[in-house]
Design an enzyme around this catalytic site. Structure first.
Site, PDB file in Angstrom:
ATOM      1  N   LYS A  60      28.158 -36.041  29.545  1.00  0.00           N
ATOM      2  CA  LYS A  60      29.616 -36.116  29.471  1.00  0.00           C
ATOM      3  C   LYS A  60      30.100 -35.387  28.232  1.00  0.00           C
ATOM      4  O   LYS A  60      29.579 -35.588  27.137  1.00  0.00           O
ATOM      5  CB  LYS A  60      30.090 -37.560  29.438  1.00  0.00           C
ATOM      6  CG  LYS A  60      31.608 -37.691  29.356  1.00  0.00           C
ATOM      7  CD  LYS A  60      32.090 -39.107  29.598  1.00  0.00           C
ATOM      8  CE  LYS A  60      32.127 -39.881  28.326  1.00  0.00           C
ATOM      9  NZ  LYS A  60      32.894 -41.136  28.449  1.00  0.00           N
ATOM     10  N   SER A 110      35.211 -22.258  39.418  1.00  0.00           N
ATOM     11  CA  SER A 110      34.298 -22.827  38.438  1.00  0.00           C
ATOM     12  C   SER A 110      34.986 -23.174  37.124  1.00  0.00           C
ATOM     13  O   SER A 110      36.189 -23.047  36.963  1.00  0.00           O
ATOM     14  CB  SER A 110      33.145 -21.875  38.144  1.00  0.00           C
ATOM     15  OG  SER A 110      33.647 -20.730  37.489  1.00  0.00           O
ATOM     16  N   TYR A 169      31.562 -26.061  39.350  1.00  0.00           N
ATOM     17  CA  TYR A 169      30.246 -25.790  38.778  1.00  0.00           C
ATOM     18  C   TYR A 169      30.414 -25.031  37.470  1.00  0.00           C
ATOM     19  O   TYR A 169      31.453 -24.425  37.200  1.00  0.00           O
ATOM     20  CB  TYR A 169      29.361 -25.015  39.759  1.00  0.00           C
ATOM     21  CG  TYR A 169      29.948 -23.686  40.173  1.00  0.00           C
ATOM     22  CD1 TYR A 169      29.619 -22.529  39.489  1.00  0.00           C
ATOM     23  CD2 TYR A 169      30.844 -23.596  41.230  1.00  0.00           C
ATOM     24  CE1 TYR A 169      30.171 -21.301  39.855  1.00  0.00           C
ATOM     25  CE2 TYR A 169      31.398 -22.388  41.608  1.00  0.00           C
ATOM     26  CZ  TYR A 169      31.055 -21.246  40.906  1.00  0.00           C
ATOM     27  OH  TYR A 169      31.610 -20.047  41.266  1.00  0.00           O
TER      28      TYR A 169
END
Length: 114
Positions: A9, A25, A58
């Site tokens: 995170k 992305s 991503y």
């Protein structure tokens, strides 16, 4: 049995740009990628603290030391420059391993906790 748990995170990082005319992305400074134990191409969840938007995308590698956090393509409509976001990745693992696994949590401009 496999379960999905928090792997990494990046907490409260600031969007530096939003580039609508791109395939898609999130581009991240290579320093952030390495610090958060992420992999280029890895699926991540993005949570926008400013407006509550959530999305999946991503990771794309940005220039080392650039500080870049750019949402690309359609994701650029979900945030704007200056918004604070949380970037989250997950991993699947056996229950026993998950109980002792320690995710990588980073807090930009503060300290890295591993």
């Amino acid at each position: 049995m496999l379960i999905e748990v928090l792997k990494s995170k990046i907490h409260r990082v600031t969007i530096t740009d939003a580039e609508l005319n791109y395939i898609g992305s999130i581009t991240l400074d290579k320093i952030l990628i390495e610090a958060a134990n992420l992999v280029v191409g890895e699926k991540v969840h993005i949570v926008n603290i400013n407006n509550g938007e959530r999305l999946e995308t991503y990771v794309i590698e940005g220039k080392y030391g650039s500080g870049e956090v750019t949402l690309n393509g359609p994701a650029a409509r979900k945030a704007q420059k200056g918004d604070k976001i949380i970037i989250i990745s997950y991993a699947q693992m056996e229950m026993e391993k998950a109980r002792v696994y320690n995710p990588t949590l980073i807090f930009p401009n503060e300290k890295i906790i591993c």
